[in-house]
Design a protein around this motif. Structure first.
Motif, PDB file in Angstrom:
ATOM      1  N   VAL A 273      -1.439   2.128  -7.451  1.00  0.00           N
ATOM      2  CA  VAL A 273      -1.864   1.234  -8.431  1.00  0.00           C
ATOM      3  C   VAL A 273      -2.109   2.256  -9.806  1.00  0.00           C
ATOM      4  O   VAL A 273      -2.721   3.320  -9.613  1.00  0.00           O
ATOM      5  N   GLY A 274      -1.673   2.073 -10.854  1.00  0.00           N
ATOM      6  CA  GLY A 274      -1.885   2.856 -12.050  1.00  0.00           C
ATOM      7  C   GLY A 274      -0.873   4.006 -12.169  1.00  0.00           C
ATOM      8  O   GLY A 274      -1.284   4.948 -12.908  1.00  0.00           O
ATOM      9  N   ARG A 275       0.177   4.142 -11.277  1.00  0.00           N
ATOM     10  CA  ARG A 275       1.191   5.322 -11.080  1.00  0.00           C
ATOM     11  C   ARG A 275       1.299   5.750 -12.687  1.00  0.00           C
ATOM     12  O   ARG A 275       1.656   4.971 -13.668  1.00  0.00           O
ATOM     13  N   GLY A 276       1.425   7.116 -12.929  1.00  0.00           N
ATOM     14  CA  GLY A 276       1.760   7.661 -14.089  1.00  0.00           C
ATOM     15  C   GLY A 276       0.526   8.048 -15.124  1.00  0.00           C
ATOM     16  O   GLY A 276       0.901   8.770 -15.879  1.00  0.00           O
ATOM     17  N   VAL A 277      -0.487   7.375 -14.839  1.00  0.00           N
ATOM     18  CA  VAL A 277      -1.635   7.494 -15.556  1.00  0.00           C
ATOM     19  C   VAL A 277      -2.822   8.089 -14.642  1.00  0.00           C
ATOM     20  O   VAL A 277      -3.616   7.243 -13.971  1.00  0.00           O
ATOM     21  N   PRO A 278      -3.260   9.333 -14.716  1.00  0.00           N
ATOM     22  CA  PRO A 278      -4.175   9.918 -13.693  1.00  0.00           C
ATOM     23  C   PRO A 278      -5.599   9.046 -13.898  1.00  0.00           C
ATOM     24  O   PRO A 278      -5.871   8.988 -12.920  1.00  0.00           O
ATOM     25  N   LEU A 279      -5.853   8.760 -15.064  1.00  0.00           N
ATOM     26  CA  LEU A 279      -7.138   8.166 -15.331  1.00  0.00           C
ATOM     27  C   LEU A 279      -7.110   7.053 -14.705  1.00  0.00           C
ATOM     28  O   LEU A 279      -8.324   6.555 -14.269  1.00  0.00           O
ATOM     29  N   LEU A 280      -6.262   6.256 -14.395  1.00  0.00           N
ATOM     30  CA  LEU A 280      -6.056   4.766 -14.269  1.00  0.00           C
ATOM     31  C   LEU A 280      -5.907   4.880 -12.330  1.00  0.00           C
ATOM     32  O   LEU A 280      -6.341   3.960 -11.630  1.00  0.00           O
ATOM     33  N   GLU A 281      -5.125   6.082 -12.075  1.00  0.00           N
ATOM     34  CA  GLU A 281      -4.829   6.053 -10.606  1.00  0.00           C
ATOM     35  C   GLU A 281      -6.119   6.347  -9.782  1.00  0.00           C
ATOM     36  O   GLU A 281      -6.248   5.945  -8.659  1.00  0.00           O
TER      37      GLU A 281
ATOM     38  N   LEU B  45      20.180 -12.464  -0.548  1.00  0.00           N
ATOM     39  CA  LEU B  45      18.877 -12.441  -0.952  1.00  0.00           C
ATOM     40  C   LEU B  45      18.465 -11.143  -0.591  1.00  0.00           C
ATOM     41  O   LEU B  45      18.349 -10.478   0.396  1.00  0.00           O
ATOM     42  N   LEU B  46      17.613 -10.405  -1.677  1.00  0.00           N
ATOM     43  CA  LEU B  46      16.936  -9.423  -1.490  1.00  0.00           C
ATOM     44  C   LEU B  46      15.427  -9.195  -1.805  1.00  0.00           C
ATOM     45  O   LEU B  46      15.342  -9.788  -2.937  1.00  0.00           O
ATOM     46  N   ALA B  47      14.664  -8.732  -0.847  1.00  0.00           N
ATOM     47  CA  ALA B  47      13.177  -8.974  -1.300  1.00  0.00           C
ATOM     48  C   ALA B  47      12.591  -7.437  -1.510  1.00  0.00           C
ATOM     49  O   ALA B  47      13.032  -6.566  -0.726  1.00  0.00           O
ATOM     50  N   PHE B  48      11.756  -7.141  -2.602  1.00  0.00           N
ATOM     51  CA  PHE B  48      11.043  -5.996  -2.599  1.00  0.00           C
ATOM     52  C   PHE B  48       9.493  -6.452  -2.303  1.00  0.00           C
ATOM     53  O   PHE B  48       9.067  -7.243  -2.962  1.00  0.00           O
ATOM     54  N   VAL B  49       8.860  -5.461  -1.670  1.00  0.00           N
ATOM     55  CA  VAL B  49       7.531  -5.764  -1.228  1.00  0.00           C
ATOM     56  C   VAL B  49       6.650  -4.828  -1.958  1.00  0.00           C
ATOM     57  O   VAL B  49       7.060  -3.632  -1.510  1.00  0.00           O
ATOM     58  N   ASP B  50       5.845  -5.133  -2.801  1.00  0.00           N
ATOM     59  CA  ASP B  50       4.797  -4.034  -3.331  1.00  0.00           C
ATOM     60  C   ASP B  50       3.575  -3.634  -2.315  1.00  0.00           C
ATOM     61  O   ASP B  50       2.779  -4.531  -2.182  1.00  0.00           O
ATOM     62  N   MET B  51       3.814  -2.488  -1.714  1.00  0.00           N
ATOM     63  CA  MET B  51       3.052  -2.091  -0.690  1.00  0.00           C
ATOM     64  C   MET B  51       1.963  -1.235  -1.264  1.00  0.00           C
ATOM     65  O   MET B  51       1.796  -0.039  -0.814  1.00  0.00           O
ATOM     66  N   ASN B  52       1.140  -1.788  -2.287  1.00  0.00           N
ATOM     67  CA  ASN B  52       0.198  -0.904  -2.998  1.00  0.00           C
ATOM     68  C   ASN B  52      -1.100  -0.987  -2.239  1.00  0.00           C
ATOM     69  O   ASN B  52      -2.171  -0.231  -2.707  1.00  0.00           O
ATOM     70  N   ALA B  53      -1.279  -1.523  -1.123  1.00  0.00           N
ATOM     71  CA  ALA B  53      -2.642  -1.516  -0.300  1.00  0.00           C
ATOM     72  C   ALA B  53      -3.859  -2.028  -0.986  1.00  0.00           C
ATOM     73  O   ALA B  53      -5.101  -1.842  -0.354  1.00  0.00           O
ATOM     74  N   LEU B  54      -3.639  -3.003  -1.988  1.00  0.00           N
ATOM     75  CA  LEU B  54      -4.971  -3.692  -2.648  1.00  0.00           C
ATOM     76  C   LEU B  54      -4.666  -4.885  -3.006  1.00  0.00           C
ATOM     77  O   LEU B  54      -3.566  -5.224  -3.460  1.00  0.00           O
ATOM     78  N   GLN B  55      -5.798  -5.779  -2.608  1.00  0.00           N
ATOM     79  CA  GLN B  55      -5.983  -7.215  -2.951  1.00  0.00           C
ATOM     80  C   GLN B  55      -7.145  -7.286  -3.791  1.00  0.00           C
ATOM     81  O   GLN B  55      -7.840  -6.305  -3.895  1.00  0.00           O
ATOM     82  N   ALA B  56      -7.274  -8.442  -4.175  1.00  0.00           N
ATOM     83  CA  ALA B  56      -8.316  -8.927  -5.236  1.00  0.00           C
ATOM     84  C   ALA B  56      -9.786  -8.721  -4.509  1.00  0.00           C
ATOM     85  O   ALA B  56     -10.545  -8.223  -4.973  1.00  0.00           O
TER      86      ALA B  56
ATOM     87  N   TYR C  25      -4.079  -6.811 -15.461  1.00  0.00           N
ATOM     88  CA  TYR C  25      -3.269  -6.140 -14.324  1.00  0.00           C
ATOM     89  C   TYR C  25      -2.559  -5.235 -14.665  1.00  0.00           C
ATOM     90  O   TYR C  25      -1.346  -5.005 -14.209  1.00  0.00           O
ATOM     91  N   VAL C  26      -3.013  -4.189 -15.325  1.00  0.00           N
ATOM     92  CA  VAL C  26      -2.372  -3.111 -15.734  1.00  0.00           C
ATOM     93  C   VAL C  26      -1.776  -2.145 -14.698  1.00  0.00           C
ATOM     94  O   VAL C  26      -0.748  -1.653 -14.569  1.00  0.00           O
ATOM     95  N   GLY C  27      -2.785  -2.096 -13.652  1.00  0.00           N
ATOM     96  CA  GLY C  27      -2.623  -1.187 -12.715  1.00  0.00           C
ATOM     97  C   GLY C  27      -1.165  -1.671 -11.801  1.00  0.00           C
ATOM     98  O   GLY C  27      -0.553  -0.421 -11.353  1.00  0.00           O
ATOM     99  N   GLN C  28      -1.272  -2.761 -11.715  1.00  0.00           N
ATOM    100  CA  GLN C  28       0.068  -3.166 -10.728  1.00  0.00           C
ATOM    101  C   GLN C  28       1.180  -3.259 -11.380  1.00  0.00           C
ATOM    102  O   GLN C  28       2.119  -2.628 -11.026  1.00  0.00           O
ATOM    103  N   GLY C  29       1.171  -3.302 -12.854  1.00  0.00           N
ATOM    104  CA  GLY C  29       2.209  -3.017 -13.533  1.00  0.00           C
ATOM    105  C   GLY C  29       2.876  -1.751 -13.742  1.00  0.00           C
ATOM    106  O   GLY C  29       4.002  -1.419 -13.533  1.00  0.00           O
ATOM    107  N   LEU C  30       1.813  -0.806 -13.865  1.00  0.00           N
ATOM    108  CA  LEU C  30       2.405   0.609 -13.756  1.00  0.00           C
ATOM    109  C   LEU C  30       2.879   1.069 -12.395  1.00  0.00           C
ATOM    110  O   LEU C  30       3.973   1.793 -12.290  1.00  0.00           O
ATOM    111  N   GLY C  31       2.188   0.483 -11.300  1.00  0.00           N
ATOM    112  CA  GLY C  31       2.781   0.807  -9.963  1.00  0.00           C
ATOM    113  C   GLY C  31       3.846   0.272  -9.648  1.00  0.00           C
ATOM    114  O   GLY C  31       4.614   1.072  -8.847  1.00  0.00           O
TER     115      GLY C  31
END
Length: 297
Positions: free
Chosen positions: A257-265, A185-196, A44-50
């Motif tokens: 997803v993959g932020r910072g690495v164009p190849l993976l983005e 309580l503080l929540a962060f929601v990763d809105m990367n628009a992608l699921q399995a 799950y490299v892409g999620q981590g980068l994002g």
């Protein structure tokens, strides 16, 4: 003029120095993620980068921690509801000094304290075992309420995904948090628009997400989750509002997803990535070039 605030280390810091420190931490977190991903050749490299910028804001700026004492009662609790994002959290824990950077090499290996999906019983600093999505916010609500009843002023921070907004348990927890006025309580929601199973909008539409959270009584913001300054501003507003209004706060973070690495983005199948052996160094080179502001072509 730059304002002076108190940073997580208890020392006054300027707004610009906070931003610089968080950007540098996010960059190192991304490098750690690539190093860990190469151990298995996939994951799950892409999620981590994002999510790296969110994690850097949390661990380099927001959270009150004692790295040498992960179970300190006064610590802020960071709950990773999305257990498959563990690769990102391990990198952040290493940056925070909770686990040794050298230990990241054991990611996903037999007898490692760093399994591919987060396990609280294995990893220092891992507060809950994330698995089936939709459980984290309910745990966070119970934990925040318990801390308040104990007279403990620690904050609970829950990281969840946009896919978890498909789960009814998430919205039950959101109702409970407002009912109990959980300003801790503080929540962060990763809105990367992608699921399995595909794009979030195609699996089950969740928009308008901002209006939904606001209607549940939360102090709600939506920002670019890969913009460190926007994240810092949102966190500052959220913590101020929580204290003043006594309500939980959520920051919806639009990430790539993959932020910072164009190849993976640009990868189409980005939820669980397989990266070829010869590509890992190219990923690192692109990440370094992007951070330094040099041409990646």
């Amino acid at each position: 003029m730059t304002s002076t605030i108190t940073g997580t280390a208890g020392q006054p810091t300027t707004r610009s120095s906070r931003s610089t420190a968080v950007r540098a931490a996010a960059h190192r977190i991304r490098h750690h993620i690539l190093d860990m991903g190469e151990v298995q050749g996939q994951g799950y490299v892409g999620q981590g980068l994002g999510a790296a910028d969110i994690l850097a804001v949390a661990y380099a700026d927001l959270l009150r921690l004692r790295p040498s004492d992960p179970h300190w009662e006064g610590r802020d609790r960071f709950l990773l509801s999305t257990g498959h994002y563990a690769i990102g959290l391990y990198a952040a824990l290493a940056e925070a000094g909770v686990i040794p950077v050298e230990e990241l090499e054991s990611y996903g290996s037999d007898d490692s304290r760093l399994p591919m999906s987060g396990m609280a019983s294995y990893t220092p600093g891992m507060e809950i075992s994330g698995g089936s999505l939709g459980h984290g916010l309910g745990v966070a609500v119970g934990m925040a309420l318990g801390l308040r009843l104990q007279g403990n002023d620690a904050r609970v921070v829950n990281f969840l995904s946009d896919g978890e907004l498909d789960e009814g348990s998430t919205w039950e927890a959101a109702m409970g948090a407002h009912h109990h006025r959980l300003g801790n309580l503080l929540a962060f929601v990763d809105m990367n628009a992608l699921q399995a199973d595909g794009p979030t909008a195609g699996v089950l539409g969740i928009e308008p997400a901002h209006e939904k959270w606001a209607s549940f009584g939360w102090f709600t913001q939506r920002v670019d989750g890969n913009d460190v300054d926007a994240l810092l501003d949102a966190v500052d507003r959220a913590t101020t509002a929580a204290e003043a209004q006594g309500v939980p706060a959520v920051i919806l973070c639009d990430t790539l997803v993959g932020r910072g690495v164009p190849l993976l983005e640009q990868r189409e199948k980005a939820h669980f990535m397989k990266i070829d052996e010869h590509e890992w160094q190219l990923c690192r080179d692109q990440l370094t070039a992007g951070f330094d502001g040099t041409d990646q072509a």
